[in-house]
Design a protein around this motif. Structure first.
Motif, short mmCIF file in Angstrom:
data_model
loop_
_atom_site.label_atom_id
_atom_site.label_comp_id
_atom_site.label_asym_id
_atom_site.label_seq_id
_atom_site.Cartn_x
_atom_site.Cartn_y
_atom_site.Cartn_z
N TYR A 164 2.87 -0.95 5.65
CA TYR A 164 3.72 -0.50 6.75
C TYR A 164 4.26 0.91 6.48
O TYR A 164 4.25 1.77 7.36
CB TYR A 164 4.87 -1.49 6.94
CG TYR A 164 5.91 -1.07 7.95
CD1 TYR A 164 5.71 -1.25 9.31
CD2 TYR A 164 7.11 -0.48 7.55
CE1 TYR A 164 6.66 -0.88 10.24
CE2 TYR A 164 8.08 -0.11 8.47
CZ TYR A 164 7.84 -0.31 9.82
OH TYR A 164 8.78 0.08 10.74
N ASP A 165 4.72 1.12 5.26
CA ASP A 165 5.25 2.43 4.88
C ASP A 165 4.18 3.52 5.05
O ASP A 165 4.46 4.61 5.55
CB ASP A 165 5.74 2.37 3.43
CG ASP A 165 6.54 3.60 3.04
OD1 ASP A 165 7.35 4.08 3.87
OD2 ASP A 165 6.37 4.08 1.91
N GLN A 166 2.96 3.23 4.66
CA GLN A 166 1.89 4.21 4.80
C GLN A 166 1.45 4.38 6.26
O GLN A 166 1.02 5.47 6.65
CB GLN A 166 0.70 3.85 3.91
CG GLN A 166 0.99 4.01 2.43
CD GLN A 166 1.49 5.41 2.10
OE1 GLN A 166 0.98 6.43 2.60
NE2 GLN A 166 2.51 5.48 1.25
N ILE A 167 1.57 3.33 7.07
CA ILE A 167 1.32 3.49 8.51
C ILE A 167 2.35 4.46 9.08
O ILE A 167 2.01 5.35 9.87
CB ILE A 167 1.38 2.13 9.25
CG1 ILE A 167 0.14 1.30 8.92
CG2 ILE A 167 1.50 2.33 10.76
CD1 ILE A 167 0.17 -0.12 9.46
N GLN A 168 3.61 4.32 8.66
CA GLN A 168 4.68 5.23 9.11
C GLN A 168 4.39 6.66 8.68
O GLN A 168 4.77 7.61 9.36
CB GLN A 168 6.04 4.79 8.54
CG GLN A 168 6.50 3.43 9.00
CD GLN A 168 6.76 3.38 10.48
OE1 GLN A 168 5.83 3.27 11.28
NE2 GLN A 168 7.99 3.46 10.87
#
Length: 182
Positions: free
Chosen positions: A138-142
């Motif tokens: 999720y953090d990397q999608i952000q």
């Protein structure tokens, strides 16, 4: 004056109902506990976006986003929210398709526009490890990263279309609103 007050009040309410979607999550604060207000919000507002499977014997409800990618020849890793209402907890449940492999051997490589890259591996399939893995993705999608999944020693594009990325992001966002003060 009355119209201005109504307009300002309306703008305040609208902005309060739309949380910041690109907010970063502190990995050290994530957990499983839910409270009554977050469960009430989820059931009254967000539940309609999900297919719900009720497991009576286990006292669990599994929420699968309706707009998830359901069938694909490409690697897909759908994410679900499990509500354990008996213990006031919620969990993340990862469901890979056959092209992604089994949960025991999922390794994701991310690359961002700055030339940075990294690896996210799922270390076992327990609830803590699945949550940690999903939070890192999720953090990397952000961050706008590109993803690849390692399958049979081969690097395959993963989370490449906006539908699969958005399904992952929305489900994790809803999970964080359910378990954190978001």
């Amino acid at each position: 004056m009355k119209r201005l007050s109504i307009l300002l009040l309306s703008l305040f309410i609208i902005s309060a109902c739309n949380p910041v979607k690109d907010k970063k999550v502190d990995q050290t604060t994530i957990g499983f506990k839910t409270d009554e207000s977050s469960k009430l919000f989820f059931k009254n507002v967000r539940r309609s976006y999900y297919d719900v499977e009720v497991m009576e014997e286990a006292k669990l409800e599994i929420y699968r986003l309706k707009k998830r990618v359901k069938e694909s020849d490409e690697p897909i890793l759908n994410i679900n929210i499990v509500n354990n209402w008996r213990y006031d907890e919620a969990y993340v449940l990862l469901e890979p398709n056959s092209a992604a492999g089994s949960l025991s051997d999922i390794k994701v490589i991310w690359e961002n526009e700055d030339g940075k890259s990294g690896e996210i591996s799922l270390e076992g399939g327990n609830k803590k490890n699945q949550l940690d893995f999903a939070a890192k993705v999720y953090d990397q999608i952000q961050n706008g990263s590109q993803f690849y999944i390692m399958k049979d020693g081969e690097k395959k594009a993963f989370l490449i279309d906006s539908k699969s990325r958005e399904a992952f992001r929305v489900t994790m966002f809803d999970y964080f609103r359910l378990t954190l003060e978001y």
